[in-house]
Design an enzyme around this catalytic site. Structure first.
Site, PDB file in Angstrom:
ATOM      1  N   ASN A 384       0.823  -1.209   0.000  1.00 48.52           N
ATOM      2  CA  ASN A 384       0.000   0.000   0.000  1.00 48.52           C
ATOM      3  C   ASN A 384       0.860   1.263   0.000  1.00 48.52           C
ATOM      4  O   ASN A 384       0.980   1.942  -1.022  1.00 48.52           O
ATOM      5  CB  ASN A 384      -0.948  -0.034   1.210  1.00 48.52           C
ATOM      6  N   ASP A 385       1.501   1.547   1.117  1.00 48.32           N
ATOM      7  CA  ASP A 385       2.252   2.790   1.224  1.00 48.32           C
ATOM      8  C   ASP A 385       3.384   2.893   0.201  1.00 48.32           C
ATOM      9  O   ASP A 385       3.680   3.981  -0.291  1.00 48.32           O
ATOM     10  CB  ASP A 385       2.825   2.940   2.638  1.00 48.32           C
ATOM     11  N   ILE A 386       3.991   1.768  -0.143  1.00 46.77           N
ATOM     12  CA  ILE A 386       5.153   1.811  -1.038  1.00 46.77           C
ATOM     13  C   ILE A 386       4.764   2.080  -2.491  1.00 46.77           C
ATOM     14  O   ILE A 386       5.628   2.214  -3.342  1.00 46.77           O
ATOM     15  CB  ILE A 386       5.982   0.506  -0.958  1.00 46.77           C
ATOM     16  N   VAL A 387       3.446   2.148  -2.785  1.00 46.19           N
ATOM     17  CA  VAL A 387       3.012   2.520  -4.132  1.00 46.19           C
ATOM     18  C   VAL A 387       2.100   3.746  -4.095  1.00 46.19           C
ATOM     19  O   VAL A 387       1.415   4.038  -5.056  1.00 46.19           O
ATOM     20  CB  VAL A 387       2.270   1.354  -4.838  1.00 46.19           C
ATOM     21  N   ALA A 425       1.175   3.581   7.356  1.00 51.56           N
ATOM     22  CA  ALA A 425       1.306   5.012   7.590  1.00 51.56           C
ATOM     23  C   ALA A 425      -0.033   5.623   7.972  1.00 51.56           C
ATOM     24  O   ALA A 425      -0.098   6.764   8.399  1.00 51.56           O
ATOM     25  CB  ALA A 425       1.879   5.696   6.359  1.00 51.56           C
TER      26      ALA A 425
END
Lengths: 458, 107
Positions: A384-387, A425
């Protein structure tokens, strides 16, 4: 005297083998041999130490080695690859406590005190203690035995500071008065254990990769201090190597999250719930496994972007099966690995290697981002956060500036997700609302299996 | 050399070893690719179990019950670290396999 000379010569050989072993770790082809060479170096160092003339009793050494060897071997065989971070955390802790105990035992047996020995003993005990209790907390958090959320209370930093100052003051007294330092040493041990707990407890589960890297470094520094205290070169060399390795990894992790080490250690990131004020243009477009199949079937190039969710859903093998089918279909399939995908540095690579994905297909973030605009389909599984494009677009976002895999620039993005819930996050992801994004809702493993069965039924 | 000079020389020697090892460590380890960072960590973890050498000396030269307990515990913990660390690293590295064949290319 001659034995001492022999011991030190073998130590030199061991040091060479450790360094050469690490050097071979620069390529997956030679890495296994490197680890073996390093292990042989360790074996030689241990065996030659047993030849030392000072050693009067072997029974207890044998007992310790047998018990420790059995426990270590048992762990190493049974641990799941998803549990690697916990295991490394625990082992870091064992390294730390061993250095503490060596320091303590050395002081206990010490006849001749000098400033240098006392200082390094103090450091070995202090750092060893912090490493031990900090690692145990990290282990508890990673294995979800204690809450992964940051535990914060008022005046936490001040309390930690006070304990640290007390430990240092105790240390100076200990160094200055070696003969009556015993109660002080016990006090230092207690303070160091307390400090380790208090510095790790405010750090959130998502930041644990940084913490275990840092504790890895500490365990090296503790061994190094113990080596200085007992004038043992092989401990100094190895401790310094491990210390350097831990610091490099800590740095890599911090960069990948766009955070400073200070922010990780004292920020309490993830404790504050962000208000979900931001609204995005566009709508969420759900997709069925059947339509996913049509998109994938037509694709010439596909990139799979795995996150830790892939391991939670145990979907690695299903994903690999899908990738194989896509390749048979003529598409080029690769995996884009973000540095913090997983629970420790490089964790995702191990998880995929376990599912028989060849390592050449695992592409690092910078490399895939260069060509991502030409990719037909990106499949995001459990990430999720890494994209999240907010890292690039939204200066007010808490992850702004973090390097991401820029899947939104690909022609089509399929996101496999259980629900619209935010990631670690705690922020919403604008990727889900983009024109070229399709959401395949459901458990990652069953979704992939549904797509695979579509492929097979044709 | 008198004993004081001897001791000073010994300290300087250890300092030199320490500084050079740190440099070698940074040089070698910064070249390890990201995909091998987990094995690097568990492998370096095993190396930090070198405290075992210190623990053996402590346990083997111990006199008195407390020394013996401390030394034996240190040996046990350090051995867990060494044996477990090397074995699990080997288990992981065994899984890293190269690609077998080249797939078909899309037109």
């Amino acid at each position: 005297m001659r034995v001492t000379l022999l011991i030190n010569l073998v130590y030199i050989a061991s040091a060479i083998m450790f360094i050469y072993g690490l050097k071979l770790l620069t390529s997956p082809v030679t890495a296994r041999r490197g680890n073996f060479i390093s292990a042989v170096g360790m074996f030689l160092a241990v065996v030659v130490t047993l030849a030392s003339e000072d050693i009067i009793d072997y029974k207890l050494i044998a007992l310790g080695v047998i018990v420790g060897g059995l426990i270590g071997g048992f762990f190493a065989r049974l641990v799941q690859m998803t549990q690697m971070p916990e295991m490394v955390a625990l082992f870091n802790g064992f390294g730390g406590i061993a250095s503490l105990l060596v320091g303590w035992a050395t002081y206990h047996a010490l006849g001749l005190y000098n400033l240098f020995i006392m200082t390094t003993l103090f450091l070995a005990v202090l750092i060893g203690g912090v490493t031990f209790s900090g690692s145990i907390i990290a282990w508890g958090k990673l294995s979800e035995m204690i809450t992964g959320k940051p535990v914060l209370f008022r005046g936490q930093t001040i309390l930690n500071g006070l304990i640290f100052v007390c430990a240092l003051m105790g240390g100076s007294f200990f160094i200055a008065n070696p003969a009556e330092g015993y109660p002080v040493l016990i006090g230092i041990i207690i303070l160091s254990l307390l400090l380790g707990v208090l510095v790790v407890i405010p750090i959130g589960g998502a930041d644990m990769p940084v913490v275990i890297s840092l504790l890895n470094s500490y365990s090296g520094i503790a061994a190094c201090s113990a080596g200085l205290a007992i004038s043992n070169n092989i401990l100094i060399v190895s401790g310094a190597l491990v210390g350097a390795s831990g610091i490099i990894l800590t740095n890599v992790m911090c960069k990948a999250m766009n955070r400073s080490l200070y922010n990780v250690l004292f920020g309490g990131f993830g404790a504050v719930t962000k208000e979900a004020g931001a609204s995005f243009e566009g709508e969420v477009k759900a997709i069925s496994p059947e339509d996913t199949y049509y998109i994938l079937e037509a694709a010439c190039s596909a990139v799979i972007v795995p996150g830790y969710g892939i391991a939670v859903a145990q979907a690695q093998h299903a994903v690999r099966e899908l990738a194989d089918l896509l390749e048979e279909n003529g598409a080029e399939v690769r995996y884009a690995i973000h540095p913090v995908a997983g629970r420790m540095p490089g964790h995702m690579n191990v998880l995929l290697a376990e599912a028989d994905v060849p390592y050449e297909k695992l592409i690092e973030m910078e490399e895939i981002n260069r060509s991502i605009a030409n990719i037909d389909v990106c499949v995001v599984v459990g990430a999720n956060d890494i994209v999240n494009p907010a890292a690039r677009e939204d200066a007010s976002s808490s992850i702004y500036g973090m390097p991401i895999i820029e899947v939104d620039r690909a022609k089509t993005v399929i996101v496999l997700k259980r629900s619209m819930a935010p990631g670690f996050a705690g922020i919403d992801n604008s990727l889900f609302y983009k024109e070229n994004t399709r959401m395949l809702f459901g458990d990652a493993k069953s979704s992939i299996e549904a797509v695979v069965s579509q492929f097979k039924s044709v | 050399m008198n004993p004081d000079e001897c001791r000073a020389a010994c300290l300087i020697c250890m300092g030199l070893v320490l500084v050079l090892s740190i440099f070698v460590g940074f040089e070698v380890i910064s070249k390890v690719p990201a995909r091998l960072h987990t094995p690097l960590m568990s492998g370096s973890n095993a190396i930090s179990g070198i405290t075992l050498v210190g623990a053996i000396i402590a346990a083997g030269t111990a006199e008195g019950i407390l020394s013996i307990i401390l030394g034996t515990l240190a040996v046990t913990f350090a051995t867990v670290n060494v044996v477990g660390g090397y074995m699990v690293t080997d288990r992981m590295l065994k899984m890293f396999k190269p690609k077998k064949d080249e797939g078909k290319v899309c037109e």
